[in-house]
Design a protein around this motif. Sequence first.
Motif, PDB file in Angstrom:
ATOM      1  N   GLU A  68      -4.456 -22.866  52.040  1.00  0.00           N
ATOM      2  CA  GLU A  68      -5.556 -22.877  52.627  1.00  0.00           C
ATOM      3  C   GLU A  68      -6.489 -23.823  53.894  1.00  0.00           C
ATOM      4  OE1 GLU A  68      -9.521 -21.067  51.144  1.00  0.00           O
ATOM      5  OE2 GLU A  68      -8.707 -19.181  51.516  1.00  0.00           O
ATOM      6  N   PHE A 121      -4.233 -17.628  58.072  1.00  0.00           N
ATOM      7  CA  PHE A 121      -5.613 -17.734  59.344  1.00  0.00           C
ATOM      8  C   PHE A 121      -6.484 -18.227  58.864  1.00  0.00           C
ATOM      9  CE2 PHE A 121      -4.589 -13.107  59.557  1.00  0.00           C
ATOM     10  CZ  PHE A 121      -4.071 -13.298  61.259  1.00  0.00           C
ATOM     11  N   THR A 122      -7.079 -18.242  57.657  1.00  0.00           N
ATOM     12  CA  THR A 122      -7.873 -19.336  57.345  1.00  0.00           C
ATOM     13  C   THR A 122      -7.525 -21.073  57.364  1.00  0.00           C
ATOM     14  OG1 THR A 122      -8.836 -18.171  55.885  1.00  0.00           O
ATOM     15  CG2 THR A 122      -9.353 -20.269  54.889  1.00  0.00           C
ATOM     16  N   LEU A 124      -4.999 -21.316  59.629  1.00  0.00           N
ATOM     17  CA  LEU A 124      -5.001 -21.576  61.073  1.00  0.00           C
ATOM     18  C   LEU A 124      -6.953 -22.923  61.571  1.00  0.00           C
ATOM     19  CD1 LEU A 124      -3.069 -19.545  62.426  1.00  0.00           C
ATOM     20  CD2 LEU A 124      -2.259 -21.671  62.104  1.00  0.00           C
ATOM     21  N   LEU A 125      -7.650 -22.408  60.542  1.00  0.00           N
ATOM     22  CA  LEU A 125      -9.264 -21.911  60.950  1.00  0.00           C
ATOM     23  C   LEU A 125      -9.741 -23.318  60.637  1.00  0.00           C
ATOM     24  CD1 LEU A 125     -11.731 -21.083  62.573  1.00  0.00           C
ATOM     25  CD2 LEU A 125     -12.431 -20.623  60.475  1.00  0.00           C
ATOM     26  N   ALA A 126      -8.838 -23.843  59.559  1.00  0.00           N
ATOM     27  CA  ALA A 126      -9.198 -24.920  58.914  1.00  0.00           C
ATOM     28  C   ALA A 126      -8.526 -26.508  59.969  1.00  0.00           C
ATOM     29  CB  ALA A 126      -8.685 -25.111  57.290  1.00  0.00           C
ATOM     30  N   ALA A 128      -7.860 -25.644  62.987  1.00  0.00           N
ATOM     31  CA  ALA A 128      -8.831 -25.889  64.431  1.00  0.00           C
ATOM     32  C   ALA A 128      -9.781 -27.195  64.339  1.00  0.00           C
ATOM     33  CB  ALA A 128      -9.374 -24.979  64.931  1.00  0.00           C
ATOM     34  N   LEU A 129     -10.645 -26.781  62.961  1.00  0.00           N
ATOM     35  CA  LEU A 129     -12.118 -27.503  63.521  1.00  0.00           C
ATOM     36  C   LEU A 129     -11.456 -28.568  62.101  1.00  0.00           C
ATOM     37  CD1 LEU A 129     -14.562 -24.291  61.704  1.00  0.00           C
ATOM     38  CD2 LEU A 129     -13.738 -25.474  63.855  1.00  0.00           C
ATOM     39  N   LEU A 410      -9.191 -20.852  69.168  1.00  0.00           N
ATOM     40  CA  LEU A 410     -10.302 -19.852  68.722  1.00  0.00           C
ATOM     41  C   LEU A 410     -10.377 -18.209  69.387  1.00  0.00           C
ATOM     42  CD1 LEU A 410     -14.058 -21.321  68.244  1.00  0.00           C
ATOM     43  CD2 LEU A 410     -12.360 -20.951  66.659  1.00  0.00           C
ATOM     44  N   LEU A 413      -6.834 -17.425  68.076  1.00  0.00           N
ATOM     45  CA  LEU A 413      -6.434 -17.263  66.027  1.00  0.00           C
ATOM     46  C   LEU A 413      -7.785 -15.817  66.336  1.00  0.00           C
ATOM     47  CD1 LEU A 413      -6.520 -18.059  63.307  1.00  0.00           C
ATOM     48  CD2 LEU A 413      -8.395 -18.799  63.615  1.00  0.00           C
ATOM     49  N   GLY A 414      -8.225 -15.167  67.075  1.00  0.00           N
ATOM     50  CA  GLY A 414      -8.974 -14.096  67.170  1.00  0.00           C
ATOM     51  C   GLY A 414      -7.723 -12.669  67.753  1.00  0.00           C
TER      52      GLY A 414
END
Length: 505
Positions: A68, A121-122, A124-126, A128-129, A410, A413-414
């Motif tokens: 992640e 997915f986690t 990718l979120l990490a 991005a942020l 985002l 990703l969604g």
Amino acid sequence: MRERLFDLGLWLLLCVPVLLRSDPNDGGSWPQVALGVTVLGGCVAVSRRWPLAPIAVTVALSLPATLELFTPSYSLALIAFGYLAGRRQEHTRGALWLFGAVAAVGLFLTRLTATSLGQWFTLLLALALAIVAPWLIGRYVRQYDRLVHSGWELAVRMEREQAAVADRERLRERSRIAGDMHDSLGHDLALIAVRAGALEVDPALGPDQQHAAGELRRAAADATARLRDVIGVLRQPDEDPAPTAPGGEPVEELVSRARASGLAVTLTVTGEGHEPDGMAGWALHRVVREALTNAAKHAPGGSVAVRVDAGPERVAVDVVSGPGAAGSPLASGGTGLVGLDERVRLAGGALTHGPTPDGGFAVRATLPRRTPPGGPAAPAAPTSARELDRVRREVRKGLAQAIWIPLALLAALGLLMVGVALWTQHQSYLEPDDYGRLRIGQTLTAITEAEDLPDHPLDGPPKGVPAEPPGMDECRYYRSTLLAAVPVYRLCFTAGHLADKAEVR
């Protein structure tokens, strides 16, 4: 020195999470602490020269700990190195390639070690942020600093331009003075010298008077030479537009005054008989006056013929001087014909000049009665202003990117999560007809060979379903519909045989 202190402070700050989370008392080890501290020190050392290298190394340290990507020990380092990369890197292509590579490697490791794409997915979120967002902020700060720096540069350039404008105005004024002296005093001194030369050889005068006339002629020649020197000092390239109105007497009076001074000059006028107006009239006046002045200076005693042909559209003027008498001609600055050519060109005409076969000199000009329309081109914007405008556009572009790129990531990703969820549902969907053909006691191998089961069951039972029957070795859950999470089909196996099947809610 300041940069080294900053790097040292950054290294110490990034080492704090490593020391806290890799403490041997918390399940870590001192080799892990030493490795993390050493690698972070190397990343800080190379971050100025290779801004993207620390991001790649920190990601490589984080992925073995968790797919992640978000780790307590190195998350702060990811944020810091992402910001510094955006702050220090000129181009964005390399960073985009790195971000894509991290996402691709994360997908590969997720498919290799896990059955669910939730961890990817986690990741990718990490990504991005913790990396992309700080990188965009760094890019914006970099563009803003460039805007401020360009503003100060523009202020300095404006001060220099103001000083240069003042210098140019002084030079232009000198050039105007030189032009006035050349046009008026030079012409008058040449005529004085011609008249003094005529008195010097006049037999009606006595020797004393002839000697005085010779002294006067030589004094006029010396004054002309000194005037040439002064003009050489004052004259600079003149950027002012030429005057648009005649600056004195008409051609007839100019020729009459030269003839009264002793110059043998004749005037012939054909055509409509009047001079043009505006800049063309000024240029015509300048051509005749300059030619008469040159004839008096370079060919004293020679005859001069002035011919003006005033047509309905154009005016032509010829000034031809014959060879002068023996004697030293007056000094010349060598700039009269150059300025005259520019004056005629600005009036829309053409000037030619050169020696004649008999040893004289001819000046010919053709001028339109009306100056062609069109003025000088509008000056281009100063380089500093264009640079400031370009930097402003880049800053606005960087700000827009800092806003819409995270939103776009985002949103993408969604959409990706929705697509993968639909695909996963389809992969775990058990057709009702296939469910109806299943019989208690069938072996799992027979059911699989008959392709009555989907490729992938659900990761686990949905929340709230009844408890599994006791004594079962394994229970698998499959979707009974693509639009809802429940009901689901539950298949339980014992010793490789189907022992229970049910539709649970």
